[in-house]
Structure formats: C-alpha cells, structure tokens
Design a protein around this motif. Structure first.
Motif, PDB file in Angstrom:
ATOM      1  N   SER A   1       0.870  -1.179   0.000  1.00  0.00           N
ATOM      2  CA  SER A   1       0.000   0.000   0.000  1.00  0.00           C
ATOM      3  C   SER A   1       0.905   1.227   0.000  1.00  0.00           C
ATOM      4  CB  SER A   1      -0.907   0.013   1.232  1.00  0.00           C
ATOM      5  OG  SER A   1      -0.175   0.356   2.394  1.00  0.00           O
TER       6      SER A   1
ATOM      7  N   ASP B   1       2.061   2.048   3.560  1.00  0.00           N
ATOM      8  CA  ASP B   1       3.131   1.173   4.054  1.00  0.00           C
ATOM      9  C   ASP B   1       4.464   1.501   3.392  1.00  0.00           C
ATOM     10  OD1 ASP B   1       1.384  -0.141   5.749  1.00  0.00           O
ATOM     11  OD2 ASP B   1       1.076  -1.845   4.387  1.00  0.00           O
TER      12      ASP B   1
ATOM     13  N   PRO C   1      -4.023   1.678  -2.656  1.00  0.00           N
ATOM     14  CA  PRO C   1      -3.770   0.272  -2.341  1.00  0.00           C
ATOM     15  C   PRO C   1      -2.576  -0.246  -3.148  1.00  0.00           C
ATOM     16  CG  PRO C   1      -5.607   0.429  -3.858  1.00  0.00           C
ATOM     17  CD  PRO C   1      -5.204   1.850  -3.495  1.00  0.00           C
ATOM     18  N   ALA C   2      -2.081  -1.407  -2.773  1.00  0.00           N
ATOM     19  CA  ALA C   2      -0.998  -2.043  -3.524  1.00  0.00           C
ATOM     20  C   ALA C   2      -1.404  -2.187  -4.987  1.00  0.00           C
ATOM     21  CB  ALA C   2      -0.680  -3.406  -2.917  1.00  0.00           C
TER      22      ALA C   2
END
Length: 165
Positions: free
Chosen positions: A27, A30, A100-101
């Motif tokens: 993400s 992160d 998001p990732a």
C-alpha cells in the motif's frame, strides 16, 4: 570586484527503479512509512533539496527540506523550483498514502502561490500535503510550506492521476 569562491556539493543516491517496483507490492501508506523508517531508501530528488519524510498518515504527508545557497536563483534567494519540488513531493506522497498495492499516481498539475521568500537563513521548512478528495482515477490535494516560526511561505493545489501500471 569581490573575489568569487567556488563551492561544491556532493549528491549521492540509490537507483530508484527497484524501489519503484517494490512500491507496487505495498500500500502507498506502508511504502512511505518504510521510507520514513529507513528500510526503503529515499528517492534521488531528496538529496538535491535535503528532503526528509517526517510522517505519513492516511491522506496526509509531512516532509521537511533545508535550503542552502546551491538552491539560489540569480536574484539571491531560493529558486521557485525548490518550493515547487517540495510541494509536488508532499502532494504526491499525500495521494500515495491513499493508494492500495498495485496502484500508482502521477501529477497532472501543480498550482503554486509564493507568499514569502526563502533564503539559506530561513533554515529547515516544513511542508504538509492533505488530500481533499481521493479517487480511483484522480485525486485532489492541497499543501503548504511553513518556516520554523509557523509563517506560511507558499501554498499549492494539485491534481494527481491515479492508475494501474
């Protein structure tokens, strides 16, 4: 005529391409927190303007940068590009905290208002970017730069394209 003294500045960085690929596996929040804690190296631009990630929270990014004489324009103050680079960075990272990732972003526009000049005597400045409207195709963000006394030096708004690479 005053004698001119040549000065130098050494800049070093890590190849950003492996980290850019790693960013897609995490993400955005992160990824930026990993950069903040030092487990992922900062982008090369950070070494040019003494840029540091201070914090990353959902929709908000805070960075500092320290101007020096190498950032000066011909009229003896910090070039507007320093402001713009810092504001573009904090705007983009604020958007990145919402992703998001597997999702990426890029700046579509950046509108900067220069409110006060910066010199090397200004010292470390703090930039804060705040997402005003996240989105799956476009995100809108605003940012500002303040000095150590909390004086507003510049503001910006930006639109970022959000996409799947």
């Amino acid at each position: 005529m005053t004698e001119l003294t040549q000065q130098t500045k050494s800049i070093s960085w890590v190849d950003p391409r492996p980290q850019a690929m790693q960013a897609l596996t995490m993400s955005g929040l992160d990824y930026l927190r990993a950069m903040q804690d030092g487990s992922i190296p900062p982008p090369p631009i950070a070494s040019h303007i003494n840029l540091e990630m201070v914090s990353a929270d959902p929709g908000v990014a805070v960075m500092t940068a320290t101007p020096d004489e190498s950032h000066y324009n011909p009229i003896g103050s910090v070039h507007g590009g320093f402001f713009a680079t810092l504001l573009d960075s904090v705007c983009g990272c604020a958007v990145q905290t919402t992703l998001p990732a597997g999702t990426a972003y890029t700046s579509l526009d950046l509108n900067v208002s220069f409110l006060r000049g910066i010199t090397s005597d200004t010292g470390r400045v703090v930039a804060t970017g705040r997402v005003t409207k996240p989105g799956s195709r476009a995100a809108f963000v605003e940012a500002d730069i303040k000095d150590a006394e909390g004086r507003l030096l510049a503001t910006a708004t930006s639109t970022c394209l959000v996409f799947q690479p």
